[in-house]
Scaffold this active site. Structure first.
Site, PDB file in Angstrom:
ATOM      1  N   ASP A 100      -6.223  -6.893   4.593  1.00  0.00           N
ATOM      2  CA  ASP A 100      -7.374  -6.260   3.933  1.00  0.00           C
ATOM      3  C   ASP A 100      -8.297  -7.333   3.372  1.00  0.00           C
ATOM      4  OD1 ASP A 100      -8.947  -4.218   2.678  1.00  0.00           O
ATOM      5  OD2 ASP A 100      -7.993  -4.771   0.778  1.00  0.00           O
ATOM      6  N   ASP A 150     -12.168  -8.920   5.024  1.00  0.00           N
ATOM      7  CA  ASP A 150     -13.466  -8.929   4.328  1.00  0.00           C
ATOM      8  C   ASP A 150     -14.061 -10.340   4.354  1.00  0.00           C
ATOM      9  OD1 ASP A 150     -13.195  -6.231   3.616  1.00  0.00           O
ATOM     10  OD2 ASP A 150     -13.974  -6.574   1.591  1.00  0.00           O
ATOM     11  N   TYR A 185       0.833  -1.215   0.000  1.00  0.00           N
ATOM     12  CA  TYR A 185       0.000   0.000   0.000  1.00  0.00           C
ATOM     13  C   TYR A 185       0.865   1.261   0.000  1.00  0.00           C
ATOM     14  CZ  TYR A 185      -4.595  -2.064   1.077  1.00  0.00           C
ATOM     15  OH  TYR A 185      -5.789  -2.724   1.030  1.00  0.00           O
ATOM     16  N   LYS A 220       3.169 -15.368   2.936  1.00  0.00           N
ATOM     17  CA  LYS A 220       3.315 -16.127   1.685  1.00  0.00           C
ATOM     18  C   LYS A 220       4.805 -16.396   1.520  1.00  0.00           C
ATOM     19  CE  LYS A 220       1.652 -17.794  -2.213  1.00  0.00           C
ATOM     20  NZ  LYS A 220       0.818 -18.999  -2.250  1.00  0.00           N
ATOM     21  N   ASP A 270      -2.964 -18.206   1.273  1.00  0.00           N
ATOM     22  CA  ASP A 270      -3.992 -18.888   0.468  1.00  0.00           C
ATOM     23  C   ASP A 270      -4.674 -19.975   1.295  1.00  0.00           C
ATOM     24  OD1 ASP A 270      -1.513 -20.149   0.420  1.00  0.00           O
ATOM     25  OD2 ASP A 270      -1.628 -20.775  -1.676  1.00  0.00           O
TER      26      ASP A 270
HETATM   27  C1  IPM Z   1     -10.275  -1.177   4.306  1.00  0.00           C
HETATM   28  C2  IPM Z   1     -10.508  -0.595   2.932  1.00  0.00           C
HETATM   29  C3  IPM Z   1      -9.341   0.302   2.580  1.00  0.00           C
HETATM   30  C4  IPM Z   1      -8.090  -0.556   2.590  1.00  0.00           C
HETATM   31  C5  IPM Z   1      -9.493   1.051   1.249  1.00  0.00           C
HETATM   32  C6  IPM Z   1     -10.731   1.915   1.244  1.00  0.00           C
HETATM   33  C7  IPM Z   1      -8.281   1.850   0.912  1.00  0.00           C
HETATM   34  O1  IPM Z   1     -10.710  -1.615   2.009  1.00  0.00           O
HETATM   35  O2  IPM Z   1     -10.136  -0.392   5.264  1.00  0.00           O
HETATM   36  O3  IPM Z   1     -10.241  -2.400   4.412  1.00  0.00           O
HETATM   37  O4  IPM Z   1      -7.815  -1.239   1.601  1.00  0.00           O
HETATM   38  O5  IPM Z   1      -7.388  -0.539   3.599  1.00  0.00           O
HETATM   39 MG    MG Z   2     -10.827  -3.556   2.879  1.00  0.00          MG
END
Ligand code: IPM
Ligand code: MG
Length: 359
Positions: free
Chosen positions: A247, A251, A142, A191, A223
């Site tokens: 990240d 999710d 990032y 990884k 993975d």
């Molecule tokens: C998160 C989001 C952010 C990230 C984006 C909006 C830059 O997906 O906080 O998980 O990737 O960190």
């Molecule tokens: Mg995210």
């Protein structure tokens, strides 16, 4: 106590979800005799529109001067075509880096009332889902160099992934310390079969393990981890991982708990001034329609009270109010299921306020 909170409403559903969290904070202030002062700061798409910059210095300064920052969400299709360094998300990355909040804590915990909302089979859910992802937040790909240039006559994109030992060690320590306060199991995710940065990561984690003999350290390739999270989530207590893996896995982890709309997060560095935000995005498709789930933001406010302001009773009160709201059968659209009563964002806020009382 008096606390100054910088408030970033942001884009999309950001303003409506933050509004509900502020109502909850105001009620907490009244119940417990605190004063919360809010300073609005612009970041994201709205800051691009207003100032031509996703995070102007003046707005970062407001955040740095605060006791903590509460953030809704940023981004939206409107700003899809702006150059990379001007995107709304860049404002968020600059804020995280500017505040030095290297440690992002994302709980994946299933609320018993929402067991049916999980896409996983019942018997897997019944084994329990209660783990934390500790994500490194201000390093890795990032924050490496990003560029697109012509190489050998072909447009070529370059994103650089770097980690030094110090960056790995400081997040590693948070992983071990978090595990010490829980079930003492830490899974380091990387990884290392492909990446140098991951091999260094693994080496540092094992060196640190000697200082935390009470914590059981395991390694897992990212993975495989993605697979294990849906196959057997009960095996995890604390996961520590680098920025991009965290990240993606967070999710995935949120989804198995029913809805990404329910998950808060805290980001902290070396001071108590933290950044608190739900892990979901700005959902422009439902923005302004009073459909969003404000609970991720409300629970982020609770985390702020717990981790930055040392107000555990107040944080418990908020979490209990959310639980009572779910018990009563109310659901926003994202977690709606048969037999429940559907409510909008504001009504959800009203009902949580009704259930909020001094513990
Ligand atoms: C998160 C989001 C952010 C990230 C984006 C909006 C830059 O997906 O906080 O998980 O990737 O960190
Ligand atoms: Mg995210």
């Amino acid at each position: 106590m008096n606390k100054n909170i910088a408030v970033i409403r942001g884009d999309g559903i950001g303003p409506e979800i933050v509004e509900q969290a502020l109502r909850v904070l105001d009620k907490i202030a009244g119940l417990y005799g605190h004063t919360f002062t809010y300073t609005d700061a612009d970041m994201g798409g709205c800051a691009i529109d207003k100032h031509g910059d996703p995070l102007p210095e003046s707005e970062l300064a407001k955040c740095l001067a605060s006791d903590s920052v509460l953030l809704g969400a940023v981004g939206g299709n409107k700003w899809n075509d702006v150059p990379g360094h001007m995107r709304p998300e860049k404002g968020l990355l600059r804020l995280r880096a500017g505040m030095g909040v290297y440690s992002n804590n994302r709980p994946a915990k299933i609320w018993k009332q929402l067991a049916d909302a999980s896409p996983l089979r019942k018997e897997i859910v019944e084994n329990g889902i209660d783990f934390i992802i500790v994500r490194e937040l201000i390093g890795g790909i990032y924050f490496g160099e990003h560029k697109t240039e012509e190489i050998d006559g072909k447009p070529t994109a370059i994103d650089v992934l770097t980690y030094n030992e110090e960056e790995i060690e400081r997040i590693g320590r948070i992983g071990f310390e978090t595990a010490q306060k829980r079930n003492k199991k830490l899974c380091s995710v990387e990884k290392s079969n492909v990446l140098d940065s991951s091999r260094l990561w693994k080496k540092v984690m094992h060196r640190l393990a000697e200082e935390y003999p009470d914590v059981e350290l395991s390694d897992m390739l990212v993975d495989n981890c993605a697979m294990q999270i849906v196959k057997n989530p009960a095996q995890f207590d604390v996961i520590v991982t680098e920025n991009m893996f965290g990240d993606i896995l967070s999710d995935e982890a949120s989804m198995i708990t029913g809805s990404i709309g329910m998950i808060p997060s805290s980001s902290l560095g070396s001071t108590t001034c933290g950044l608190y935000e739900p892990i979901h995005g700005s959902a422009p498709d439902i923005a302004g329609q009073d459909k969003a789930n404000p609970i991720g933001t409300i629970l982020s406010a609770a985390m702020m009270l717990r981790y930055s302001f040392d107000m555990p009773a107040e944080a418990d009160a908020i979490e209990n109010a959310v639980s009572a709201y779910l018990d009563a059968g109310y659901r926003t659209a994202d977690i709606m299921s048969e037999g429940m009563t559907i409510v909008g964002c504001r009504r959800c806020g009203d009902l949580i306020l009704e259930n909020l009382r001094k513990e």
